[in-house]
Design a protein around this motif. Structure first.
Motif, PDB file in Angstrom:
ATOM      1  N   LEU A 350       0.835  -1.217   0.000  1.00  0.00           N
ATOM      2  CA  LEU A 350       0.000   0.000   0.000  1.00  0.00           C
ATOM      3  C   LEU A 350       0.864   1.261   0.000  1.00  0.00           C
ATOM      4  CD1 LEU A 350      -2.769  -1.058   2.578  1.00  0.00           C
ATOM      5  CD2 LEU A 350      -3.014  -0.905   0.094  1.00  0.00           C
ATOM      6  N   ASN A 351       1.964   1.219   0.752  1.00  0.00           N
ATOM      7  CA  ASN A 351       2.839   2.394   0.795  1.00  0.00           C
ATOM      8  C   ASN A 351       3.592   2.575  -0.517  1.00  0.00           C
ATOM      9  OD1 ASN A 351       3.221   3.939   3.635  1.00  0.00           O
ATOM     10  ND2 ASN A 351       2.416   1.860   3.923  1.00  0.00           N
ATOM     11  N   ASP A 352       4.009   1.472  -1.139  1.00  0.00           N
ATOM     12  CA  ASP A 352       4.655   1.568  -2.464  1.00  0.00           C
ATOM     13  C   ASP A 352       3.698   2.195  -3.468  1.00  0.00           C
ATOM     14  OD1 ASP A 352       6.978   0.496  -1.579  1.00  0.00           O
ATOM     15  OD2 ASP A 352       6.694  -1.496  -2.485  1.00  0.00           O
ATOM     16  N   GLN A 353       2.445   1.759  -3.405  1.00  0.00           N
ATOM     17  CA  GLN A 353       1.422   2.293  -4.320  1.00  0.00           C
ATOM     18  C   GLN A 353       1.262   3.808  -4.119  1.00  0.00           C
ATOM     19  OE1 GLN A 353      -2.458   0.541  -3.679  1.00  0.00           O
ATOM     20  NE2 GLN A 353      -3.460   2.050  -5.009  1.00  0.00           N
ATOM     21  N   LEU A 354       1.219   4.214  -2.869  1.00  0.00           N
ATOM     22  CA  LEU A 354       1.072   5.646  -2.568  1.00  0.00           C
ATOM     23  C   LEU A 354       2.287   6.416  -3.079  1.00  0.00           C
ATOM     24  CD1 LEU A 354      -0.414   8.004  -1.161  1.00  0.00           C
ATOM     25  CD2 LEU A 354       0.796   7.381   0.934  1.00  0.00           C
ATOM     26  N   LYS A 355       3.465   5.872  -2.821  1.00  0.00           N
ATOM     27  CA  LYS A 355       4.686   6.581  -3.234  1.00  0.00           C
ATOM     28  C   LYS A 355       4.772   6.684  -4.750  1.00  0.00           C
ATOM     29  CE  LYS A 355       7.293   4.612   0.430  1.00  0.00           C
ATOM     30  NZ  LYS A 355       8.487   3.871   0.781  1.00  0.00           N
TER      31      LYS A 355
END
Ligand code: PLP
Length: 437
Positions: A350-355
């Motif tokens: 989820l954090n990779d997607q946001l970044k």
């Protein structure tokens, strides 16, 4: 089995009459406590939270919304205590190991951390954990504690208050100019270069709530042990615990301090310190404990305790909101059921997607490293020409809950966690794009 406080206090003839019934109150409680639910997919995990569904919650690391297993455990303990406050609490605290609820909590925690129950001290927050460790250290005039410029208020203030008291000092080094460009080698180099002849203790933060960087604590600890074996390492681990896949007990921290009411999903007002027996033995307790029999016996005999300090003796005593402290075990069981690796992988995705989404926006400057190896669940960023508070305010108007980092230099933060979906992450990226204009 060790003598219990109840056995110590009660004459042998009386003991049979007062000893807990086999199974006793605990068994009754177990019978009404639900088992861990099916957590095999993320929608089932999200269903455990009673969060307002009209918002996307990207600041749930700030303070937990209790998931159902924790809410139910708190309620079960509350009912049991309200039914028979004296008997239940007295038995849970002072009966033998089989009935000792704090011991069960510490055993659950130790299992998750990869250590032993007697290494765990129960606290009420990261702040309390840090304060107990720094005030407990045998610092003396002339000694120095080295922190970093990136640590939280609670960490710096614990060091300041503890060092001031004894005439020791505190110094801070910066580990990078810009977290987004930091590297493991350079971080270690800068930290080691900061250590001077008076440095007795080094304090670092695992996952920084200022920038979202996750320090390579295992590598830092190993370099520190090789080059400065006598210097102790204190870690504020609150934003890594429950977000990263690490065996904390072997990570190399001499004192690992964390609240369990953020990523760990434990009851509000719970935390821990993990340390080895040798490291516990170095400390002086600050708050009288209710957990260590020797402290109590020594008091009744008007003498100082004879045995070295241990985790139980460092655990603040007094009567607490026990239903919260004891229900922490349910959160650790829930994490075990979800799997530490699965939880960390989900948070990372989820954090990779946001970044990736934010990186496509030329008006956004991200302060969190792009690599999941040097970050965890927080993404800190700025939007060109819009103050961080204003970014957060405008996101809220779009029913997206973000936060600002409470540091001298502040950034906007979005923290995708187990309560979020990939669709919500996309919506957050779109909202930031609209705000950036
Ligand atoms: C890095 C860090 N350390 C410590 C704290 C304080 O945590 P607690 O509320 O558990 O004392 C926070 C708060 O969010 C934090 O971000």
């Amino acid at each position: 089995m060790a003598v219990t406080r109840r056995q110590f206090l009660v004459a042998p003839a009386m003991l049979a009459a007062t000893t807990a019934l086999p199974g006793g109150l605990l068994a009754a409680l177990a019978a009404e406590t639900p088992v861990v639910p099916d957590l095999s997919d993320w929608s089932r995990v999200r269903a455990q939270f009673a969060l307002d569904p009209s918002y996307a919650h990207f600041a749930s690391f700030f303070i937990v919304s209790h998931p159902a297993p924790v809410r139910e455990a708190i309620e079960a303990y509350r009912r049991a205590i309200d039914r028979n406050a004296f008997r239940f609490v007295e038995e849970a605290l002072f009966e033998d190991d089989a009935h000792n609820i704090p011991l069960q909590v510490r055993t659950e925690m130790a299992g998750y951390l990869g250590g032993q129950a007697d290494e765990i001290c129960l606290t009420r927050s990261t702040t309390e954990s840090l304060a107990l460790v720094y005030h407990g250290l045998p610092l003396k005039a002339g000694d120095e504690v080295l922190a970093t410029t990136h640590d939280h208020y609670s960490h710096h203030e614990s060091i300041r208050l503890a060092t001031e008291r004894v005439g020791a000092s505190m110094r801070k080094v910066s580990l990078f100019e810009e977290a987004a460009d930091a590297s493991t080698d350079r971080i270690i180099e800068r930290l080691l270069a900061g250590i001077g002849p008076k440095t007795r203790v080094v304090g670092v933060t695992w996952v920084h709530s200022s920038s979202g960087i996750r320090l390579p604590v295992r590598e830092i600890a190993s370099a520190l042990k090789t080059r400065h074996g006598e210097v102790l390492l204190v870690v504020d681990g609150v934003h890594g615990l429950g977000a990263a896949d690490e065996t904390v007990a072997t990570m190399g921290a001499d004192y690992f301090c964390a609240g369990t009411h953020k990523w760990m999903l434990g009851p509000r007002g719970t935390g821990l310190i993990q340390a080895s027996a040798d490291n516990w033995a170095r400390l002086r307790p600050t708050v009288p404990d209710f957990s260590d029999l020797e402290s109590y016996v020594a008091w009744t005999e008007n003498r100082a305790p004879k045995t070295p300090t241990n985790a139980a003796r460092m655990t603040p005593g007094g009567f607490h909101a026990f239903e919260h402290q004891w229900a922490a075990a349910a959160a650790f069981r829930m994490h075990k059921a979800m799997g530490r690796d699965r939880v960390a992988a989900r948070i990372r995705v989820l954090n990779d997607q946001l970044k990736s989404g934010l990186a496509e926006n030329p008006k956004v400057k991200m302060h969190t490293p792009r690599s999941g190896d040097l970050s965890a669940g927080l993404v800190a960023f700025e939007v060109d020409g819009v103050k961080p508070e204003e970014v957060v305010r405008q996101l809220l108007a779009k029913r997206i809950i973000a936060s600002t980092s409470p540091y001298a230099v502040t950034y906007a933060r979005l923290a995708p966690s187990l309560v979020n979906t990939p669709e919500e992450v996309d919506a957050a990226v779109r909202a930031v794009r609209e705000i950036s204009g």
